[in-house]
Design a protein around this motif. Sequence first.
Motif, short mmCIF file in Angstrom:
data_model
loop_
_atom_site.label_atom_id
_atom_site.label_comp_id
_atom_site.label_asym_id
_atom_site.label_seq_id
_atom_site.Cartn_x
_atom_site.Cartn_y
_atom_site.Cartn_z
N GLU A 231 -7.12 -4.30 -1.28
CA GLU A 231 -6.25 -3.73 -2.31
C GLU A 231 -6.05 -2.23 -2.09
N LEU A 232 -7.13 -1.54 -1.70
CA LEU A 232 -7.01 -0.11 -1.40
C LEU A 232 -6.09 0.11 -0.21
N ASP A 236 -2.52 2.28 0.22
CA ASP A 236 -2.37 3.33 1.22
C ASP A 236 -1.22 3.03 2.18
N LEU A 237 -1.02 1.76 2.52
CA LEU A 237 0.07 1.41 3.44
C LEU A 237 1.43 1.59 2.78
N ILE A 238 1.50 1.32 1.49
CA ILE A 238 2.75 1.59 0.77
C ILE A 238 3.05 3.08 0.78
N SER A 239 2.02 3.89 0.55
CA SER A 239 2.20 5.34 0.57
C SER A 239 2.60 5.83 1.95
N ILE A 256 2.69 8.73 10.13
CA ILE A 256 1.39 9.26 10.55
C ILE A 256 0.89 10.34 9.57
N ALA A 257 1.76 11.22 9.10
CA ALA A 257 1.32 12.31 8.23
C ALA A 257 0.67 11.77 6.96
N ALA A 258 1.25 10.71 6.38
CA ALA A 258 0.68 10.14 5.15
C ALA A 258 -0.71 9.56 5.41
N LEU A 259 -0.89 8.92 6.57
CA LEU A 259 -2.22 8.39 6.91
C LEU A 259 -3.20 9.53 7.12
N ARG A 268 -9.04 4.29 8.74
CA ARG A 268 -9.43 3.10 9.50
C ARG A 268 -9.25 1.83 8.68
N ASN A 269 -9.57 1.90 7.39
CA ASN A 269 -9.41 0.73 6.53
C ASN A 269 -7.95 0.31 6.45
N ALA A 270 -7.04 1.26 6.26
CA ALA A 270 -5.62 0.94 6.19
C ALA A 270 -5.13 0.37 7.52
N LEU A 271 -5.54 0.99 8.61
CA LEU A 271 -5.09 0.51 9.92
C LEU A 271 -5.64 -0.87 10.24
N ARG A 272 -6.88 -1.14 9.87
CA ARG A 272 -7.43 -2.48 10.10
C ARG A 272 -6.60 -3.54 9.41
N HIS A 273 -6.25 -3.30 8.16
CA HIS A 273 -5.47 -4.29 7.42
C HIS A 273 -4.05 -4.39 7.95
#
Length: 439
Positions: A231-232, A236-239, A256-259, A268-273
């Motif tokens: 869920e987190l 983050d991916l939407i952002s 990239i800037a938002a990440l 790493r959590n966002a990229l894994r998902h």
Amino acid sequence: MPADFESRLLNFLAPWRNAPAWRIALSGGLDSTVLLHLLVQIASREALPPISAIHVHHGLQAVGDAWPEHCQHFCDSLGVPMRVVRVQVDDGASLERAAREARYTAFAEALGEGECLLTGQHRDDQAETVLFRLFRGAGVRGLSGMAACRPLGSGVLLRPLLGIHRAELERYARRHGLSWVEDPSNACHDFDRNYLRNRVLPGVVRRWPSAVETITRSAEHLAEADRLLGELAQGDLISAGARNEYIGMQLPSLAIAALAELSEPRQRNALRHWLAPLARLPDSAHWAGWRDLRDARGDAEPIWRLADGELRRAHGRLWWLANPWLGFVPRSQAWSDPSQSLLLPDNGALRFEGEPPGGPLEVRYRQGGEVMLLAGRGSRDLKRLLNEAAIPAFMRSRLPLLWRADELLGVALLPGLRVEAGQGWTLRWTPPTNDSGLS
């Protein structure tokens, strides 16, 4: 077996009671034998989806050649149709993994839209899986164990026995006079999972009798934590403006800037998902590739290479390119009949809307130095036109270019470029997919 076993099984399967079919993965072993027998007994009293069995034959050992016949006799005695699928297991460092991948590929191909594949993994298997992944250094997702349900092909994979111990299944089988096959390779301790099953887990249970229960309970806690991390990640991916296409092409990308504004663990959590359905995830040592890519100069073109493709940056975004997409080799070809679509090897297809231009036409690809004469604008370098259109550099070698002799008439993805005022045609490109074949 507990008296409420059937009700627990049906409660688990309730969301899929209206599925087009339930297909049982029947190996001939204890767990799948009990699962099929029990479901057939329930089906004699209650309305269930059509039940059938699938047996995957790996051909890895001579004794296994008798298992399809054993399974067929068992299914015949129950009045259940069965399909045997023979697979080729690739040679590799891990025979266990290669056999599993071949098996689940066969299962995925066998499932129709919305159909369910039911497998017989039980509670002891779950504890074994958690320990196996623990010793391999898995994270939260890996240590949550096997999922009780997940997508598979066009359908869904279900593991309805994860709450049942093997001893309970064996009591059921003996009570009903069932016979099953034993894989002799299960006694070979050269395989990691066999060593865990036969040597490690029994010793742990002797010291801590409730170990299987506590291990699987920990896995349930970790599964809940993984859902929260998911869920987190979604937020983050939407952002980060996650999207799956770019001007008609299947090109997943992130800002990239938002990440980079997130903490490293959240990155790493966002990229894994984000990567999970696209590629096999990198191990800890390979995450340095993300940092190198993230921190590179704006004019640099770094590449983060993974097993199933690579990640690149362009125009402030992170782009995923799968191995099949990367393997494209440009080949010029004549378009002898412009009234018909032109299939481009490994690169989709082209077609005209409107009346095609006259003259012998040919499709070529960029070599550098191309010039296009535009109505009202004069001669323009193709490189500058692609820059103006914000076409990432890694895409440009794939763009089909329409030529008539030495005249560049059109560029795929850029229908607004007109070589003739009021021309009556538009070049349309159906790009290839950018798919690793993962789910």
